[in-house]
Scaffold this motif. Structure first.
Motif, short mmCIF file in Angstrom:
data_model
loop_
_atom_site.label_atom_id
_atom_site.label_comp_id
_atom_site.label_asym_id
_atom_site.label_seq_id
_atom_site.Cartn_x
_atom_site.Cartn_y
_atom_site.Cartn_z
N ILE A 175 -16.06 48.03 55.50
CA ILE A 175 -16.79 48.42 56.71
C ILE A 175 -17.28 49.86 56.59
O ILE A 175 -18.45 50.17 56.87
N THR A 176 -16.40 50.75 56.14
CA THR A 176 -16.76 52.17 56.03
C THR A 176 -17.83 52.38 54.97
O THR A 176 -18.84 53.07 55.22
N ALA A 177 -17.65 51.79 53.79
CA ALA A 177 -18.63 51.95 52.71
C ALA A 177 -19.98 51.39 53.13
O ALA A 177 -21.02 52.01 52.91
N GLY A 178 -19.97 50.22 53.75
CA GLY A 178 -21.23 49.62 54.21
C GLY A 178 -21.94 50.48 55.23
O GLY A 178 -23.16 50.66 55.19
N THR A 179 -21.18 51.04 56.16
CA THR A 179 -21.76 51.91 57.19
C THR A 179 -22.35 53.17 56.57
O THR A 179 -23.47 53.58 56.92
N ILE A 180 -21.62 53.78 55.63
CA ILE A 180 -22.13 55.00 54.98
C ILE A 180 -23.37 54.71 54.15
O ILE A 180 -24.35 55.46 54.19
N THR A 186 -26.30 54.06 56.51
CA THR A 186 -26.72 55.34 57.10
C THR A 186 -27.53 56.17 56.10
O THR A 186 -28.57 56.73 56.44
N GLY A 187 -27.03 56.23 54.85
CA GLY A 187 -27.75 56.98 53.81
C GLY A 187 -29.14 56.43 53.55
O GLY A 187 -30.10 57.18 53.40
N VAL A 188 -29.26 55.10 53.53
CA VAL A 188 -30.57 54.47 53.29
C VAL A 188 -31.51 54.76 54.47
O VAL A 188 -32.67 55.13 54.28
N LEU A 189 -31.01 54.56 55.69
CA LEU A 189 -31.86 54.81 56.86
C LEU A 189 -32.30 56.27 56.94
O LEU A 189 -33.47 56.56 57.20
N PHE A 243 -31.28 62.04 51.32
CA PHE A 243 -30.15 61.30 51.90
C PHE A 243 -29.81 60.03 51.12
O PHE A 243 -28.73 59.46 51.33
N PHE A 244 -30.68 59.58 50.23
CA PHE A 244 -30.33 58.44 49.37
C PHE A 244 -29.13 58.79 48.50
O PHE A 244 -28.40 57.91 48.04
#
Length: 132
Positions: free
Chosen positions: A75-80, A83-86, A95-96
């Motif tokens: 969950i944490t890795a996916g969220t980070i 977020t980085g991609v967006l 931010f990539f």
């Protein structure tokens, strides 16, 4: 009980049943588990809790306990990463790098078996297990 604390197992002469989610970890660590049983009758649940549930045998889920660490890592890795991609698309391509950093960390965890994110999440306040 985590495998690294299995030597602290209080068994008081009663039978011990070792299990994990799928049965793979208990099977892989059979010798260590048998040693921890210290002569007390011990069983390894073949197929783990997943097989137990699939056989429609009764289980009790303690909903007060936190999610498994690996689910928290996912969950944490996916969220980070998201977020980085967006942020990379909307704000700046710099931010990539956030997503790349998490990807490298996950690759390192896969190769070495050591996950910094899991270790960090393990000490968070919500992972202080209540006594059950």
């Amino acid at each position: 009980m985590p495998l690294d604390r299995i030597g602290d197992l209080p068994h008081n002469g009663r039978q011990i049943i070792f299990h994990c989610k799928s049965g793979m970890r208990t099977t892989a660590n059979t010798l260590q588990l048998e040693s921890a049983a210290d002569g007390v009758p011990a069983c390894i649940l073949k197929g783990g809790i997943d097989a137990w549930r699939q056989a429609r045998l009764p289980t009790v889920v303690d909903r007060s306990q936190p999610l498994e660490i690996m689910r928290q890592v996912q969950i944490t890795a996916g969220t980070i990463v998201l977020t980085g991609v967006l942020l990379g698309l909307i704000v700046s391509p710099v931010f990539f790098g956030i997503s790349a950093f998490v990807g490298v960390g996950l690759m390192f965890a896969g190769v070495t078996g050591w996950c910094g994110m899991a270790n960090l999440l393990r000490v968070m306040p919500w992972n202080r297990r209540s006594k059950g």
